[in-house]
Design a protein around this motif. Sequence first.
Motif, PDB file in Angstrom:
ATOM      1  N   LEU A 213       0.876  -1.174   0.000  1.00  0.00           N
ATOM      2  CA  LEU A 213       0.000   0.000   0.000  1.00  0.00           C
ATOM      3  C   LEU A 213       0.914   1.224   0.000  1.00  0.00           C
ATOM      4  O   LEU A 213       1.813   1.330   0.835  1.00  0.00           O
ATOM      5  CB  LEU A 213      -0.903   0.036   1.234  1.00  0.00           C
ATOM      6  N   THR A 214       0.703   2.113  -0.974  1.00  0.00           N
ATOM      7  CA  THR A 214       1.467   3.359  -1.032  1.00  0.00           C
ATOM      8  C   THR A 214       0.491   4.529  -1.071  1.00  0.00           C
ATOM      9  O   THR A 214      -0.400   4.566  -1.925  1.00  0.00           O
ATOM     10  CB  THR A 214       2.387   3.408  -2.260  1.00  0.00           C
ATOM     11  N   VAL A 215       0.673   5.462  -0.147  1.00  0.00           N
ATOM     12  CA  VAL A 215      -0.195   6.631  -0.027  1.00  0.00           C
ATOM     13  C   VAL A 215       0.645   7.882  -0.255  1.00  0.00           C
ATOM     14  O   VAL A 215       1.675   8.072   0.394  1.00  0.00           O
ATOM     15  CB  VAL A 215      -0.855   6.691   1.370  1.00  0.00           C
ATOM     16  N   HIS A 216       0.215   8.716  -1.218  1.00  0.00           N
ATOM     17  CA  HIS A 216       0.810  10.038  -1.436  1.00  0.00           C
ATOM     18  C   HIS A 216      -0.208  11.090  -1.006  1.00  0.00           C
ATOM     19  O   HIS A 216      -1.384  11.001  -1.387  1.00  0.00           O
ATOM     20  CB  HIS A 216       1.155  10.255  -2.915  1.00  0.00           C
ATOM     21  N   LEU A 217       0.237  12.088  -0.263  1.00  0.00           N
ATOM     22  CA  LEU A 217      -0.644  13.134   0.255  1.00  0.00           C
ATOM     23  C   LEU A 217      -0.169  14.505  -0.205  1.00  0.00           C
ATOM     24  O   LEU A 217       1.015  14.824  -0.084  1.00  0.00           O
ATOM     25  CB  LEU A 217      -0.667  13.097   1.786  1.00  0.00           C
ATOM     26  N   HIS A 218      -1.115  15.319  -0.716  1.00  0.00           N
ATOM     27  CA  HIS A 218      -0.757  16.699  -1.046  1.00  0.00           C
ATOM     28  C   HIS A 218      -1.215  17.678   0.032  1.00  0.00           C
ATOM     29  O   HIS A 218      -0.899  18.871  -0.027  1.00  0.00           O
ATOM     30  CB  HIS A 218      -1.303  17.111  -2.417  1.00  0.00           C
ATOM     31  N   ARG A 219      -1.976  17.157   1.016  1.00  0.00           N
ATOM     32  CA  ARG A 219      -2.266  17.932   2.217  1.00  0.00           C
ATOM     33  C   ARG A 219      -2.617  16.975   3.341  1.00  0.00           C
ATOM     34  O   ARG A 219      -2.909  15.792   3.102  1.00  0.00           O
ATOM     35  CB  ARG A 219      -3.399  18.952   2.000  1.00  0.00           C
ATOM     36  N   ARG A 220      -2.587  17.487   4.540  1.00  0.00           N
ATOM     37  CA  ARG A 220      -2.847  16.681   5.720  1.00  0.00           C
ATOM     38  C   ARG A 220      -4.334  16.343   5.803  1.00  0.00           C
ATOM     39  O   ARG A 220      -5.180  17.252   5.813  1.00  0.00           O
ATOM     40  CB  ARG A 220      -2.441  17.477   6.963  1.00  0.00           C
ATOM     41  N   PRO A 221      -4.721  15.072   5.861  1.00  0.00           N
ATOM     42  CA  PRO A 221      -6.147  14.748   5.955  1.00  0.00           C
ATOM     43  C   PRO A 221      -6.707  14.993   7.349  1.00  0.00           C
ATOM     44  O   PRO A 221      -5.998  14.853   8.352  1.00  0.00           O
ATOM     45  CB  PRO A 221      -6.193  13.259   5.603  1.00  0.00           C
ATOM     46  N   GLY A 222      -7.981  15.355   7.388  1.00  0.00           N
ATOM     47  CA  GLY A 222      -8.694  15.442   8.649  1.00  0.00           C
ATOM     48  C   GLY A 222      -9.249  14.081   9.030  1.00  0.00           C
ATOM     49  O   GLY A 222      -9.441  13.205   8.177  1.00  0.00           O
ATOM     50  N   GLY A 223      -9.500  13.873  10.297  1.00  0.00           N
ATOM     51  CA  GLY A 223     -10.015  12.596  10.759  1.00  0.00           C
ATOM     52  C   GLY A 223     -11.530  12.513  10.651  1.00  0.00           C
ATOM     53  O   GLY A 223     -12.193  13.416  10.149  1.00  0.00           O
ATOM     54  N   GLY A 224     -12.079  11.413  11.130  1.00  0.00           N
ATOM     55  CA  GLY A 224     -13.529  11.214  11.137  1.00  0.00           C
ATOM     56  C   GLY A 224     -13.990  10.278  10.041  1.00  0.00           C
ATOM     57  O   GLY A 224     -14.515   9.207  10.315  1.00  0.00           O
ATOM     58  N   TRP A 225     -13.815  10.686   8.792  1.00  0.00           N
ATOM     59  CA  TRP A 225     -14.221   9.889   7.643  1.00  0.00           C
ATOM     60  C   TRP A 225     -13.079   9.821   6.635  1.00  0.00           C
ATOM     61  O   TRP A 225     -12.392  10.822   6.402  1.00  0.00           O
ATOM     62  CB  TRP A 225     -15.445  10.482   6.960  1.00  0.00           C
ATOM     63  N   THR A 226     -12.919   8.647   6.026  1.00  0.00           N
ATOM     64  CA  THR A 226     -11.964   8.454   4.940  1.00  0.00           C
ATOM     65  C   THR A 226     -12.755   8.187   3.671  1.00  0.00           C
ATOM     66  O   THR A 226     -13.529   7.229   3.615  1.00  0.00           O
ATOM     67  CB  THR A 226     -11.019   7.273   5.231  1.00  0.00           C
ATOM     68  N   GLY A 227     -12.582   9.047   2.668  1.00  0.00           N
ATOM     69  CA  GLY A 227     -13.286   8.890   1.400  1.00  0.00           C
ATOM     70  C   GLY A 227     -12.427   8.148   0.398  1.00  0.00           C
ATOM     71  O   GLY A 227     -11.260   8.493   0.179  1.00  0.00           O
ATOM     72  N   LEU A 228     -13.003   7.114  -0.230  1.00  0.00           N
ATOM     73  CA  LEU A 228     -12.281   6.241  -1.152  1.00  0.00           C
ATOM     74  C   LEU A 228     -12.976   6.228  -2.511  1.00  0.00           C
ATOM     75  O   LEU A 228     -14.073   5.687  -2.647  1.00  0.00           O
ATOM     76  CB  LEU A 228     -12.211   4.819  -0.591  1.00  0.00           C
ATOM     77  N   ASP A 229     -12.358   6.847  -3.503  1.00  0.00           N
ATOM     78  CA  ASP A 229     -12.853   6.834  -4.886  1.00  0.00           C
ATOM     79  C   ASP A 229     -11.992   5.828  -5.637  1.00  0.00           C
ATOM     80  O   ASP A 229     -10.908   6.158  -6.129  1.00  0.00           O
ATOM     81  CB  ASP A 229     -12.751   8.239  -5.473  1.00  0.00           C
ATOM     82  N   THR A 230     -12.472   4.584  -5.720  1.00  0.00           N
ATOM     83  CA  THR A 230     -11.617   3.427  -6.009  1.00  0.00           C
ATOM     84  C   THR A 230     -11.962   2.746  -7.327  1.00  0.00           C
ATOM     85  O   THR A 230     -13.131   2.529  -7.650  1.00  0.00           O
ATOM     86  CB  THR A 230     -11.734   2.407  -4.859  1.00  0.00           C
ATOM     87  N   THR A 231     -10.902   2.373  -8.054  1.00  0.00           N
ATOM     88  CA  THR A 231     -11.000   1.579  -9.275  1.00  0.00           C
ATOM     89  C   THR A 231     -10.081   0.372  -9.139  1.00  0.00           C
ATOM     90  O   THR A 231      -8.918   0.508  -8.742  1.00  0.00           O
ATOM     91  CB  THR A 231     -10.577   2.395 -10.503  1.00  0.00           C
ATOM     92  N   VAL A 232     -10.599  -0.811  -9.482  1.00  0.00           N
ATOM     93  CA  VAL A 232      -9.820  -2.046  -9.423  1.00  0.00           C
ATOM     94  C   VAL A 232      -9.694  -2.618 -10.837  1.00  0.00           C
ATOM     95  O   VAL A 232     -10.687  -2.776 -11.548  1.00  0.00           O
ATOM     96  CB  VAL A 232     -10.472  -3.084  -8.492  1.00  0.00           C
ATOM     97  N   VAL A 233      -8.462  -2.917 -11.225  1.00  0.00           N
ATOM     98  CA  VAL A 233      -8.168  -3.515 -12.523  1.00  0.00           C
ATOM     99  C   VAL A 233      -7.497  -4.860 -12.302  1.00  0.00           C
ATOM    100  O   VAL A 233      -6.573  -4.961 -11.486  1.00  0.00           O
ATOM    101  CB  VAL A 233      -7.242  -2.598 -13.364  1.00  0.00           C
ATOM    102  N   PHE A 234      -7.948  -5.900 -13.010  1.00  0.00           N
ATOM    103  CA  PHE A 234      -7.274  -7.190 -13.050  1.00  0.00           C
ATOM    104  C   PHE A 234      -6.585  -7.331 -14.402  1.00  0.00           C
ATOM    105  O   PHE A 234      -7.220  -7.119 -15.446  1.00  0.00           O
ATOM    106  CB  PHE A 234      -8.260  -8.353 -12.881  1.00  0.00           C
ATOM    107  N   GLY A 235      -5.304  -7.680 -14.391  1.00  0.00           N
ATOM    108  CA  GLY A 235      -4.589  -7.948 -15.627  1.00  0.00           C
ATOM    109  C   GLY A 235      -4.720  -9.403 -16.041  1.00  0.00           C
ATOM    110  O   GLY A 235      -5.304 -10.223 -15.323  1.00  0.00           O
ATOM    111  N   PRO A 236      -4.142  -9.787 -17.203  1.00  0.00           N
ATOM    112  CA  PRO A 236      -4.306 -11.143 -17.739  1.00  0.00           C
ATOM    113  C   PRO A 236      -3.302 -12.160 -17.215  1.00  0.00           C
ATOM    114  O   PRO A 236      -3.379 -13.331 -17.570  1.00  0.00           O
ATOM    115  CB  PRO A 236      -4.119 -10.934 -19.239  1.00  0.00           C
TER     116      PRO A 236
END
Length: 269
Positions: A213-236
């Motif tokens: 798992l690699t996380v890059h941040l451009h600002r400090r996140p606030g707590g409470g809720w984590t929002g995940l806009d996620t796409t999953v790709v399977f290769g062949p």
Amino acid sequence: MNPRTPAPGSYYERIDEHRFKPTPHAGGAWNQDEQHFSPLGGLVAHVLDRHLAGRADEGLLVSRISYDILGRLALDECEVLVETVRPGRTIELLEAVVRIAGRPVVRARAWLLASLDTAAVAGGAGERLPRPETLAPWAMSEQWPGGYIASLDVRPVAPPAPGRTTAWVSSRLDLVAGEAAGPLASYLALVDTANGIAVRRPPTEWMFPNVDLTVHLHRRPGGGWTGLDTTVVFGPTGQGLTSTVLHDLDGPVGTAQQILTVRPQPGRR
């Protein structure tokens, strides 16, 4: 194992300065005798926060953290040790190693960058997600077992689709019993959930655990809720990739990537 009864409202109990005992709430989704990596990733961030709190405030912020999962995450007491790899006043690299039964199972590296006032040029992050209180909860535990998944409040923005879901995730449990976790650790403790919200194939038929798992941040996140806009790709050829734009209530905060090993469940083929 430490003989104390697990705390009912936390993922971990502290044993001593470096050792922690997972509670059943940290139980994994692929194997309930293992730890789900999400709270363990948060625990590493919590230990890094405590390490930094013991120093003079140097104005450095965790801007990238990468975790490599080296072995089985048994639901057993773990030791987390931190060292400085690259010291610096404006750029610093820390490393945390998690050991279970004396063996390293996670190696994490965090880049810290100097905090400066760049508000005048800030931009390009994207739009906010709908607020979680406007969304209906999703019983994610109907698809995934384990104590960690059962502990979550998950609010999808739209009905989850194969390989594509945007959702808010929160938990009322403490990360470590009796300790206040900072906003970053609380936030990161939920990020690894991304690989489970956008299921491309049923986990009863296919396995697709992440090995990093690699996380890059451009600002400090606030707590409470984590929002995940996620796409999953399977290769062949047995690899997959879970890619996520990370949000807090004020908008995007960065990205997360997870490489997957994709294979059929034993006996399916």
